[in-house]
Scaffold this active site. Structure first.
Site, PDB file in Angstrom:
ATOM      1  N   GLU A 241      -7.718  -5.130   0.408  1.00  0.00           N
ATOM      2  CA  GLU A 241      -8.355  -5.948  -0.628  1.00  0.00           C
ATOM      3  C   GLU A 241      -8.257  -7.445  -0.335  1.00  0.00           C
ATOM      4  O   GLU A 241      -9.064  -8.222  -0.821  1.00  0.00           O
ATOM      5  CB  GLU A 241      -7.713  -5.673  -2.002  1.00  0.00           C
ATOM      6  CG  GLU A 241      -7.705  -4.220  -2.408  1.00  0.00           C
ATOM      7  CD  GLU A 241      -9.066  -3.692  -2.805  1.00  0.00           C
ATOM      8  OE1 GLU A 241     -10.069  -4.299  -2.436  1.00  0.00           O
ATOM      9  OE2 GLU A 241      -9.109  -2.650  -3.485  1.00  0.00           O
TER      10      GLU A 241
ATOM     11  N   HIS B  51       0.848  -1.184   0.000  1.00  0.00           N
ATOM     12  CA  HIS B  51       0.000   0.000   0.000  1.00  0.00           C
ATOM     13  C   HIS B  51       0.883   1.233   0.000  1.00  0.00           C
ATOM     14  O   HIS B  51       1.924   1.241   0.659  1.00  0.00           O
ATOM     15  CB  HIS B  51      -0.926   0.019   1.236  1.00  0.00           C
ATOM     16  CG  HIS B  51      -2.079   0.939   1.096  1.00  0.00           C
ATOM     17  ND1 HIS B  51      -1.968   2.295   1.321  1.00  0.00           N
ATOM     18  CD2 HIS B  51      -3.358   0.716   0.709  1.00  0.00           C
ATOM     19  CE1 HIS B  51      -3.145   2.847   1.097  1.00  0.00           C
ATOM     20  NE2 HIS B  51      -4.003   1.921   0.716  1.00  0.00           N
TER      21      HIS B  51
HETATM   22  N1  COA Z   1       3.676  -7.807  -4.875  1.00  0.00           N
HETATM   23  C1  COA Z   1       4.947  -7.800  -5.313  1.00  0.00           C
HETATM   24  N2  COA Z   1       5.709  -6.691  -5.357  1.00  0.00           N
HETATM   25  C2  COA Z   1       5.156  -5.550  -4.929  1.00  0.00           C
HETATM   26  C3  COA Z   1       3.835  -5.488  -4.453  1.00  0.00           C
HETATM   27  C4  COA Z   1       3.085  -6.675  -4.432  1.00  0.00           C
HETATM   28  N3  COA Z   1       1.830  -6.706  -4.005  1.00  0.00           N
HETATM   29  N4  COA Z   1       3.543  -4.221  -4.102  1.00  0.00           N
HETATM   30  C5  COA Z   1       4.636  -3.498  -4.361  1.00  0.00           C
HETATM   31  N5  COA Z   1       5.619  -4.314  -4.860  1.00  0.00           N
HETATM   32  C6  COA Z   1       6.960  -3.907  -5.264  1.00  0.00           C
HETATM   33  C7  COA Z   1       6.869  -3.236  -6.625  1.00  0.00           C
HETATM   34  O1  COA Z   1       7.084  -4.147  -7.683  1.00  0.00           O
HETATM   35  C8  COA Z   1       7.974  -2.195  -6.544  1.00  0.00           C
HETATM   36  O2  COA Z   1       9.209  -2.806  -6.859  1.00  0.00           O
HETATM   37  P1  COA Z   1      10.046  -2.299  -8.156  1.00  0.00           P
HETATM   38  O3  COA Z   1      10.339  -0.856  -7.846  1.00  0.00           O
HETATM   39  O4  COA Z   1      11.221  -3.191  -8.162  1.00  0.00           O
HETATM   40  O5  COA Z   1       9.121  -2.490  -9.321  1.00  0.00           O
HETATM   41  C9  COA Z   1       8.033  -1.848  -5.061  1.00  0.00           C
HETATM   42  O6  COA Z   1       7.432  -2.931  -4.356  1.00  0.00           O
HETATM   43  C10 COA Z   1       7.271  -0.567  -4.733  1.00  0.00           C
HETATM   44  O7  COA Z   1       6.024  -0.630  -5.380  1.00  0.00           O
HETATM   45  P2  COA Z   1       5.238   0.650  -5.905  1.00  0.00           P
HETATM   46  O8  COA Z   1       4.279   0.223  -6.973  1.00  0.00           O
HETATM   47  O9  COA Z   1       6.199   1.737  -6.217  1.00  0.00           O
HETATM   48  O10 COA Z   1       4.465   1.049  -4.598  1.00  0.00           O
HETATM   49  P3  COA Z   1       3.245   2.028  -4.546  1.00  0.00           P
HETATM   50  O11 COA Z   1       3.199   2.551  -3.186  1.00  0.00           O
HETATM   51  O12 COA Z   1       3.323   3.001  -5.666  1.00  0.00           O
HETATM   52  O13 COA Z   1       2.009   1.051  -4.903  1.00  0.00           O
HETATM   53  C11 COA Z   1       0.322  -0.586  -4.668  1.00  0.00           C
HETATM   54  C12 COA Z   1       1.133   0.520  -3.968  1.00  0.00           C
HETATM   55  C13 COA Z   1      -0.931  -0.912  -3.839  1.00  0.00           C
HETATM   56  C14 COA Z   1      -0.146  -0.092  -6.034  1.00  0.00           C
HETATM   57  C15 COA Z   1       1.188  -1.844  -4.811  1.00  0.00           C
HETATM   58  O14 COA Z   1       1.634  -2.291  -3.545  1.00  0.00           O
HETATM   59  C16 COA Z   1       0.499  -2.978  -5.559  1.00  0.00           C
HETATM   60  O15 COA Z   1       0.505  -2.999  -6.784  1.00  0.00           O
HETATM   61  N6  COA Z   1      -0.150  -3.955  -4.823  1.00  0.00           N
HETATM   62  C17 COA Z   1      -0.838  -5.039  -5.453  1.00  0.00           C
HETATM   63  C18 COA Z   1      -2.212  -4.591  -5.925  1.00  0.00           C
HETATM   64  C19 COA Z   1      -3.185  -4.372  -4.788  1.00  0.00           C
HETATM   65  O16 COA Z   1      -3.270  -5.167  -3.865  1.00  0.00           O
HETATM   66  N7  COA Z   1      -3.922  -3.269  -4.878  1.00  0.00           N
HETATM   67  C20 COA Z   1      -4.904  -2.886  -3.888  1.00  0.00           C
HETATM   68  C21 COA Z   1      -4.444  -1.667  -3.148  1.00  0.00           C
HETATM   69  S1  COA Z   1      -5.468  -1.308  -1.740  1.00  0.00           S
END
Ligand code: COA
Length: 370
Positions: free
Chosen positions: A306, A252
């Site tokens: 979620e 998150h």
């Molecule tokens: N599984 C695997 N790797 C993950 C991850 C997950 N659920 N969530 C984040 N990461 C990794 C990303 O790949 C990224 O690594 P990278 O820079 O090598 O690509 C790193 O952790 C940081 O992720 P980032 O997307 O920059 O974090 P954010 O704060 O912008 O995004 C989310 C937050 C929620 C979008 C992200 O954690 C995610 O995609 N989660 C899965 C989808 C989900 O559950 N969404 C519901 C949200 S309530």
């Protein structure tokens, strides 16, 4: 100097909700979400957002009456509903139908009666679409049923059990608002231009649809179903991570510890899910956390809202492809409250972008371009 994804950038003030991601705390107007989830209904939360205080018994009865009176759909929305192919994703159907609610009306500024009507009509639209795609006529809303119970009734035609209503109502309380998340920001940007409430809601629905925001819970269920048995969790999840896939239901932007809503939903899932399904979900959660902490310790990835939303909505009797749109049944209350807040303290939201395109170029006449 730009901040990717606007992380940590403060672009608005709100009195509606506060997310303390370091401590794992979510507050609605001063109330801790853990206390609210135990004690209040969705309608009480909506009152808290719209009127600034939890309702008295008389105020709650009045709001419930108003919501029930607004459940009738206009002809324009029913006509659009009939034109939608049954293969339409429910979140797309909802976005389209919310736009249709406003068809033929002059542009008016968002107001509280519209906020109440739109929140009341969201589950009615969704249930009518779900029935239409199954070849069934929409059911007449039941004024004696509250928001959660009426939604379940309109989908199935049966009075839901107390456990189903409790599961859905708690979910609706938990998801009602969450600071300046992507869909709420989208709604406030549209509101800041002087547009109408329906356009704000349509924009928010478009943002919610994405798998990085509200589109995750059905994918969580897909993941749990694909894993199928507790002993498969580690191999399956290691494989997904090796393919650089994200594990749905983890991570998150704000929470660098467990999302408090995930903890509440885990407890609820334990009560309402089939024991074998809950045991599998818990094993998947534990395995995901272990692997993410092992492979990406710096990211501090924890269970998000979620993950157990999927289990709870499944137990409430909702089909998987309605999960994202059901998120909107709750969040419509927060979106509309944010829109009203934006309108009351408005200045158009118009940030800037760093230009990284080519330097000055001369226009070559069309027939001389290579
Ligand atoms: N599984 C695997 N790797 C993950 C991850 C997950 N659920 N969530 C984040 N990461 C990794 C990303 O790949 C990224 O690594 P990278 O820079 O090598 O690509 C790193 O952790 C940081 O992720 P980032 O997307 O920059 O974090 P954010 O704060 O912008 O995004 C989310 C937050 C929620 C979008 C992200 O954690 C995610 O995609 N989660 C899965 C989808 C989900 O559950 N969404 C519901 C949200 S309530």
């Amino acid at each position: 100097m730009i901040t990717q994804g606007l992380e940590g950038v403060i672009v608005a003030q709100t009195a509606l909700s506060r997310v303390d991601g370091a401590r794992g705390v979510l507050i609605y107007r001063g109330y801790d979400i853990r206390d609210l989830a135990r004690a209040v209904s969705f309608e009480e939360v909506a009152h808290l957002f719209w009127y600034g205080a939890l309702p008295t018994r008389a105020q709650l009865d009045a709001l419930k009456k108003q919501l029930a009176q607004q459940r009738t759909l206009p002809d324009a929305a029913l006509n659009v509903l009939r034109a939608l192919p049954p293969t339409t994703a429910p979140i797309d159907a909802l976005r389209t139908l919310v736009s249709a609610l406003d068809a033929g009306r002059p542009l008016t500024p968002p107001d509280l009666p519209q906020a109440i009507a739109l929140t009341a009509q969201t589950p009615v639209l969704l249930a009518a679409f779900d029935r239409a795609r199954r070849g069934l006529a929409p059911l007449t809303p039941r004024p004696d049923l509250d928001h959660a119970a009426n939604y379940l009734y309109l989908l199935s035609g049966e009075i839901p059990t107390t456990a189903q209503v409790r599961a859905l109502d708690t979910y609706l309380v938990l998801l009602a608002d969450h600071g300046l998340n992507a869909s709420t920001f989208a709604a406030r940007v549209v509101a800041s231009t002087g547009s109408d409430l329906y356009s704000c809601a349509a924009a928010a629905l478009g943002a919610l649809k994405g798998p990085l925001h509200g589109g995750a819970p059905s994918r969580v269920l897909d993941m749990i179903e694909a894993i199928g048995a507790e002993e498969n969790a580690e191999t399956w999840m290691r494989g997904a991570l090796a393919r650089k896939e994200r594990l749905m239901g983890f991570g998150h932007r704000m929470y660098k510890t467990t999302d408090p809503r995930a903890e509440i939903l885990r407890g609820l899932a334990r009560d309402v899910c089939a024991p074998a399904f809950f045991a599998l979900a818990q094993r998947v959660e534990e395995t995901g956390l272990r692997l993410l902490h092992e492979q990406r310790p710096a990211e501090r990835l924890y269970t998000n809202v979620e993950f157990y939303s999927a289990a709870v909505l499944h137990a409430a009797g909702l089909p998987k492809d309605l999960f994202t749109a059901t998120f909107a049944v709750s969040r419509m209350s927060g979106w509309t409250a944010h829109v009203l807040e934006q309108v009351n303290h408005n200045r158009i939201i118009r940030p800037d972008a760093e230009y990284v395109g080519p330097a000055a170029q001369s226009v070559i006449p069309l027939d001389q371009r290579a």
